[in-house]
Design an enzyme around this catalytic site. Structure first.
Site, PDB file in Angstrom:
ATOM      1  N   SER A   1       0.670  -1.079   0.242  1.00 54.16           N
ATOM      2  CA  SER A   1      -0.083   0.038  -0.517  1.00 54.16           C
ATOM      3  C   SER A   1       0.666   0.854  -0.663  1.00 54.16           C
ATOM      4  O   SER A   1       1.840   1.380  -0.892  1.00 54.16           O
ATOM      5  CB  SER A   1      -1.400  -0.148   1.104  1.00 54.16           C
ATOM      6  OG  SER A   1      -1.643   1.072   0.742  1.00 54.16           O
ATOM      7  N   THR A   2       0.409   1.771   1.235  1.00 49.30           N
ATOM      8  CA  THR A   2       1.244   3.337   1.107  1.00 49.30           C
ATOM      9  C   THR A   2       2.864   3.230   0.943  1.00 49.30           C
ATOM     10  O   THR A   2       3.542   1.923   1.590  1.00 49.30           O
ATOM     11  CB  THR A   2       1.550   3.951   2.218  1.00 49.30           C
ATOM     12  OG1 THR A   2      -0.209   4.555   2.771  1.00 49.30           O
ATOM     13  CG2 THR A   2       2.021   5.749   2.540  1.00 49.30           C
TER      14      THR A   2
ATOM     15  N   HIS B   1      -2.051  -0.855  -3.496  1.00 41.55           N
ATOM     16  CA  HIS B   1      -3.602  -0.811  -3.099  1.00 41.55           C
ATOM     17  C   HIS B   1      -3.586   0.992  -4.157  1.00 41.55           C
ATOM     18  O   HIS B   1      -2.972   1.949  -3.891  1.00 41.55           O
ATOM     19  CB  HIS B   1      -4.313   0.047  -1.686  1.00 41.55           C
ATOM     20  CG  HIS B   1      -3.925  -0.835  -0.613  1.00 41.55           C
ATOM     21  ND1 HIS B   1      -3.885  -1.021   0.533  1.00 41.55           N
ATOM     22  CD2 HIS B   1      -4.767  -2.216  -1.412  1.00 41.55           C
ATOM     23  CE1 HIS B   1      -4.325  -2.393   1.546  1.00 41.55           C
ATOM     24  NE2 HIS B   1      -5.088  -3.030   0.449  1.00 41.55           N
TER      25      HIS B   1
ATOM     26  N   ASP C   1      -4.199  -5.303   6.068  1.00 43.66           N
ATOM     27  CA  ASP C   1      -5.089  -5.553   5.138  1.00 43.66           C
ATOM     28  C   ASP C   1      -4.201  -6.968   3.928  1.00 43.66           C
ATOM     29  O   ASP C   1      -2.565  -6.288   4.451  1.00 43.66           O
ATOM     30  CB  ASP C   1      -5.538  -4.583   3.686  1.00 43.66           C
ATOM     31  CG  ASP C   1      -6.034  -5.456   2.362  1.00 43.66           C
ATOM     32  OD1 ASP C   1      -6.394  -7.134   2.986  1.00 43.66           O
ATOM     33  OD2 ASP C   1      -5.404  -5.006   1.323  1.00 43.66           O
TER      34      ASP C   1
END
Length: 368
Positions: free
Chosen positions: A190-191, A216, A312
């Site tokens: 993600s990030t 993401h 997640d």
């Protein structure tokens, strides 16, 4: 003692965007909007007096564009930046440039119905800002510098890949029967993941096992992201479509706004892309992918969870491990946000934590 609020500066030439974002973010107990300005020139003057924790930045503005401003910030005082970008092909390309330059997140805005869209997506915007505030900007800057100096696929390699792909597609049946069922790699991030994935995938050779990835990212941006990586990597990288085969030398990236899972048909793996509810606040969700890998690949898979906020992928990775898969987690020292790997470690889902720079080596060794 009350928790310190995240101090946000909004930089956007649209008065409507500035007004709506200010109203939305001011509703959060965790966020304080310290200012909203129409372009980077005004922003720099404001920041000289009061430096924000997070900047929400448009990329297309008069006097100075967002990319130039972002590069100035990264060189002077690295600060988490969330890009506020339009849902257009041009907007996606520009946003990818911003992510490569050090931006940590994306907030999308359509050309029409802006106010209702921002209000409907207020939870996503708040989440993006909270994730940005947790970013370790020293690691982000180091990763950005590594990318700018790294040697990627040369034009010759890219040309070679383009000439080999049609043959690969015509003769994959026997290859799949002999090898794709043996090895499959699933990655969730993600990030900070766009830069991290670039560092990993650009080091891989065409003999690596088939890879499936959830990063993401909003709708439309994943196609541009995959296309960009495809020009940089020796392996083929593409945005996944239902029915795409998981084969050696190919990485499939889940489309933004859709879930991706794998299925097995005989000796072959393929992906399914479909709509559905958010899982762990995300679509695509890493857990959706990892759980399908646990079910259909089991001990023939390697699961890797990388930088990102939230949890997640942690439960899905544990399911993979329970089914005999090997599992890796990116270590804290190399993560931009040590959230997703940390949660997976807490669940006992990670067999080994490794630095970002070592992940491609693990993939190559596993593939052999």
């Amino acid at each position: 003692m009350p928790e310190k609020k995240i101090r946000v500066l909004i930089v956007d030439d649209s008065a409507v965007v500035r007004q709506v974002l200010t109203q939305l973010l001011s509703k959060s107990d965790a966020i304080e909007v310290i200012g909203s300005v129409s372009d980077p020139i005004f922003a720099m003057a404001r920041m000289n007096q009061d430096w924000p924790d997070v900047i929400v930045l448009d990329v297309e503005m008069p006097r100075m564009d967002g990319i130039t401003f972002l590069k100035k910030i990264m060189s002077v005082r690295p600060t988490p930046v969330v890009i506020c970008s339009t849902l257009t092909e041009k907007g996606a390309e520009t946003t990818l440039q911003a992510l490569s330059a050090g931006a940590v997140g994306i907030v999308t805005k359509p050309k029409a119905g802006l106010k209702s869209f921002l209000e409907d997506d207020s939870a996503d915007i708040t989440h993006a800002i909270k994730a940005a505030a947790q970013t370790d900007m020293r690691r982000m800057k180091a990763m950005t510098m590594s990318l700018s100096t790294a040697g990627h696929a040369t034009p010759a390699n890219t040309a070679l890949k383009s000439t080999l792909q049609p043959r690969d597609q015509q003769h994959t049946s026997s290859l799949a029967m002999s090898s794709t069922t043996d090895r499959l790699i699933a990655i969730g991030t993600s990030t900070g993941g766009t830069q991290a994935l670039e560092l990993v995938l650009t080091k891989l050779s065409r003999i690596c096992a088939g890879i499936v990835i959830v990063q993401h990212m909003p709708e439309r941006f994943t196609a541009a992201f995959a296309a960009r990586l495809n020009t940089l990597c020796e392996i083929e990288v593409k945005e996944a479509e239902s029915g795409d085969r998981v084969i050696p030398g190919r990485a499939l990236i889940a489309p933004g706004g859709k879930h991706m899972s794998i299925k097995r048909s005989g000796a072959q793996y393929h992906v399914e892309v479909q709509d559905g509810p958010l899982v762990n606040r995300h679509k695509p969700s890493v857990d959706v992918l990892f759980r399908s890998v646990a079910k259909w690949a089991g001990k023939n898979a390697l699961g890797i969870i990388m930088t990102g906020m939230g949890d997640d992928g942690a439960r899905g990775l544990k399911e993979m491990l329970n089914e005999g898969a090997q599992t890796l987690g990116q270590d804290e020292k190399s993560c931009v946000v040590y959230g997703m790997p940390k949660e997976a470690v807490k669940l006992g889902a990670v067999q080994q934590e490794v630095p970002l720079q070592a992940i491609s080596g693990h993939i190559e060794r596993y593939s052999k």
